[in-house]
Design a protein around this motif. Sequence first.
Motif, short mmCIF file in Angstrom:
data_model
loop_
_atom_site.label_atom_id
_atom_site.label_comp_id
_atom_site.label_asym_id
_atom_site.label_seq_id
_atom_site.Cartn_x
_atom_site.Cartn_y
_atom_site.Cartn_z
N GLU A 246 0.86 -1.28 -0.17
CA GLU A 246 -0.05 -0.19 -0.10
C GLU A 246 0.88 1.31 0.13
OE1 GLU A 246 -2.81 -0.16 3.28
OE2 GLU A 246 -3.59 -2.05 2.50
N LEU A 247 2.14 1.26 0.83
CA LEU A 247 2.98 2.34 0.59
C LEU A 247 3.44 2.65 -0.74
CD1 LEU A 247 5.07 2.00 3.93
CD2 LEU A 247 3.57 3.75 3.42
N LEU A 248 3.96 1.60 -1.45
CA LEU A 248 4.43 1.80 -2.81
C LEU A 248 3.35 1.93 -3.92
CD1 LEU A 248 6.53 -1.52 -2.74
CD2 LEU A 248 7.29 0.79 -2.46
N ALA A 249 2.21 1.51 -3.64
CA ALA A 249 1.03 1.83 -4.39
C ALA A 249 0.49 3.37 -4.03
CB ALA A 249 -0.27 1.05 -4.33
N GLY A 250 0.98 4.06 -3.23
CA GLY A 250 0.55 5.44 -2.80
C GLY A 250 -0.62 5.56 -2.08
N THR A 251 -1.21 4.60 -1.71
CA THR A 251 -2.39 4.73 -0.99
C THR A 251 -2.46 5.10 0.31
OG1 THR A 251 -2.60 2.06 -0.46
CG2 THR A 251 -3.64 2.94 -2.48
N ARG A 252 -1.07 5.06 0.95
CA ARG A 252 -0.84 5.60 2.36
C ARG A 252 0.54 6.09 2.34
NH1 ARG A 252 -1.65 2.55 6.70
NH2 ARG A 252 -3.26 1.30 6.15
N ASP A 253 0.88 7.13 3.23
CA ASP A 253 2.05 7.45 3.28
C ASP A 253 3.25 6.83 4.60
OD1 ASP A 253 1.75 9.53 1.27
OD2 ASP A 253 0.74 10.85 2.80
N THR A 254 2.46 6.54 5.46
CA THR A 254 3.09 5.97 6.50
C THR A 254 2.05 4.73 7.20
OG1 THR A 254 2.23 7.35 8.12
CG2 THR A 254 4.35 7.92 7.14
N TYR A 255 2.74 3.69 7.88
CA TYR A 255 1.66 2.83 8.76
C TYR A 255 2.55 2.64 10.08
CZ TYR A 255 4.38 -1.28 7.27
OH TYR A 255 5.51 -2.14 6.98
N MET A 256 1.73 2.21 11.14
CA MET A 256 2.04 1.56 12.25
C MET A 256 1.50 0.47 12.72
SD MET A 256 1.85 5.23 15.00
CE MET A 256 2.98 4.40 16.27
N LEU A 257 2.16 -0.59 13.20
CA LEU A 257 1.85 -1.88 13.27
C LEU A 257 2.63 -2.55 14.60
CD1 LEU A 257 0.44 -4.45 12.05
CD2 LEU A 257 2.62 -4.76 10.78
N GLU A 258 1.77 -3.28 15.16
CA GLU A 258 2.53 -4.09 16.34
C GLU A 258 2.81 -5.55 15.64
OE1 GLU A 258 0.47 -4.42 20.09
OE2 GLU A 258 1.01 -2.19 20.50
N LEU A 273 5.84 -0.92 15.26
CA LEU A 273 6.80 -0.66 14.20
C LEU A 273 5.95 0.66 13.36
CD1 LEU A 273 8.68 -1.09 11.82
CD2 LEU A 273 6.87 -2.78 10.69
N SER A 274 6.72 1.69 13.04
CA SER A 274 6.35 2.76 12.63
C SER A 274 7.13 2.96 11.15
CB SER A 274 6.45 4.24 13.23
OG SER A 274 6.03 5.12 12.47
N VAL A 275 6.58 2.93 10.21
CA VAL A 275 7.12 2.75 8.57
C VAL A 275 6.73 4.05 7.67
CG1 VAL A 275 7.82 1.51 6.51
CG2 VAL A 275 7.47 0.53 8.85
N ALA A 276 7.79 4.69 6.94
CA ALA A 276 7.64 5.82 6.16
C ALA A 276 8.27 5.57 4.83
CB ALA A 276 7.91 7.19 6.80
N LEU A 277 7.65 5.85 3.77
CA LEU A 277 8.29 5.64 2.48
C LEU A 277 8.92 6.80 1.96
CD1 LEU A 277 8.83 3.81 -0.12
CD2 LEU A 277 6.70 4.85 -0.81
N VAL A 278 10.11 6.64 1.66
CA VAL A 278 10.98 7.94 1.36
C VAL A 278 10.97 7.82 -0.23
CG1 VAL A 278 13.48 8.82 1.36
CG2 VAL A 278 12.51 7.48 3.38
N ARG A 279 10.98 8.96 -0.93
CA ARG A 279 10.67 9.14 -2.28
C ARG A 279 11.75 10.16 -2.62
NH1 ARG A 279 6.07 7.38 -4.51
NH2 ARG A 279 4.47 6.70 -3.09
N ASP A 280 12.25 10.15 -3.94
CA ASP A 280 13.27 10.89 -4.44
C ASP A 280 12.73 12.41 -4.95
OD1 ASP A 280 12.11 10.40 -7.01
OD2 ASP A 280 13.60 9.10 -7.80
#
Length: 629
Positions: A246-258, A273-280
């Motif tokens: 979903e991050l790679l598809a652009g439907t979300r910018d970040t997500y949190m998960l246990e 876990l907190s994850v963010a996608l870094v873009r150029d």
Amino acid sequence: MLPAPLPVNEQARLRLLHSLEILDTPAAETFDRITRVVAEMLKVPIALVSLVDEHRQWFKSKVGLDIVETPRNLSFCAYALHEEDMLVIEDAKADQRFTDNPLVTGTPHIRFYAGVPLRMSGGLVLGTLCAIDKTPRSLTPSARAALKDLARIIERELIQQETIKDTRIVHEYDRRALAVSEARFATAFHKTPTGKAIIDLKGHFIEVNPRLCEMLGYAPEVLQQKTLSDITHSEDLSLSLQLVDELLAGTRDTYMLEKRYLCQDGTFIWAELSVALVRDENAEPLHLLSVIQDVSDRKQSEALLHDHQMELERRVVQRTADLQSSRETLQAITDNLPLLIAHVDRTLYYQFANDIYRQIFGIDPVSLVGKPLSSMLHPELYEELLPCFQAVLAGERVIRDNIRYSLQQDRIWCTTYIPDIRQGEVVGFYVMSQDVTERKLAEKVLIDKAMLDPLTGLPNRRALGEKLEQIIHAAQTEQIPSAIFFMDLDGFKAINDMHGHDAGDEILRQVSRRLTQTVRRDDFVSRLAGDEFVIVASGIPSPGIGSRIAESICQALAVPFPLDNGFAKLGASIGITLCPTTGEVSAENLLAQADAAMYEAKRKGRNNHRFASPLVHPAKRASAAKHPV
């Protein structure tokens, strides 16, 4: 006015606060929404999200105030930094810490304050979510719980801010010259108390920080040979990969998960876990930035509580299922269980209640049948528990702790709501409440006992240490003079040898009672060890007063002590030191000076007292080490 002391982790706390780059930023709706809810929910004129800087408290969000900051030495929130749970001041004018505070005596005329610490990773507290009123008031348990829940939302937002900030740093790493960006990135990435990793788009670890390696037990070079799938528990892998997609598809910018991470030794840990996608610069995905916090201890506690509740629920539900055909039998059994048990239908009306309702609340359980839940619960509690009712009617099992059903009683309950599912449909739910008041009181008693000498009931060495720190602080900040009396019994060993240890213990108890009766009501009497006692007396302006107190003690202890087989005579050698109001001083030094003066009193003939002076130095003997506080 007493300014709050600095937290022991003050420097680390300030570093984290400044690293978030949140101070002096514009208002944000995420925070403003919370303060509006607090003001409306608690009906208070002022609600704040306060961040405590080195010399000020700055308001990221505020309701009811025009100013954006106040000096730290005036702030109530500086005290809340030290609280584990929350700080509640029901009437500031009745609290000596705040009675002359300009924020109390002047605008905004604070009388009531409730602040929940905003705690980040590593136990660092950045500020508070607080509610303020201009009139004294108290806070119900339900309001406390709601205020803490809202504070947790703000904490998550601050963690998200940290993740977003790290994302900007990583983006800067890819955009700027390598030498400059590495220095900035190293500080944010390697020196934080949470695990962090940079992961490529195929799930391979590009870089990991020391904390993550410590959590998982891998050397950095070994972990960098792994993929995200290699160290993710199989039961959590599907959801993890879905969120990455979903991050790679652009439907979300970040997500949190246990989720669970597999360690090198074959075990696993639970992590948030907190994850963010870094873009150029062209908005193309570069890699993932993960922030991982170990929550295994919390998950273990939740699992233990869950297992306990599940077992309790299993027993009650099994009994209920077996006895559905006989309501009279069901009533007889549930009336004898030490639980409040009820059955409620989908419309929130009672269908059944056991006899414990009569014992606890004086209500005939039969009279409850057909009545709404709102008739049994006071309005604030009903509103607080309404989300629980809605969740259980949606098919979820819900547990709620720290419930007070009656404002006139101090009973504390832990309640479980279990959906009543028949033929796949939720037709109501069961209510099971366990009285946990004694457990809460027992926890308090254990804390109190840790500060008392079991033989005499006097404060022990640990309590003495805290008292000495208090008088040192009062002497240095308020110029309140105090005296420390170090007392050793003369002739006690002979009594022990002649009459036995039981008689010796009885003598120590009698000495304790005489000391307490001889000194002033506010004086602090403690047993240090063996036949050594320490008395701390505040407001002793001169050695003459100290001498009179010591003479009174010697006279009180000179009266023979009754025993089963006669009387015993004792004396007391007392060393006295006065706590200075200037210069550096420590509890250990004060006690050592009084100890040395006591030995000087023994050398001068016993059953008398001596003052510590520059000419009386602590004896250089091995036993001196037994008195550190």
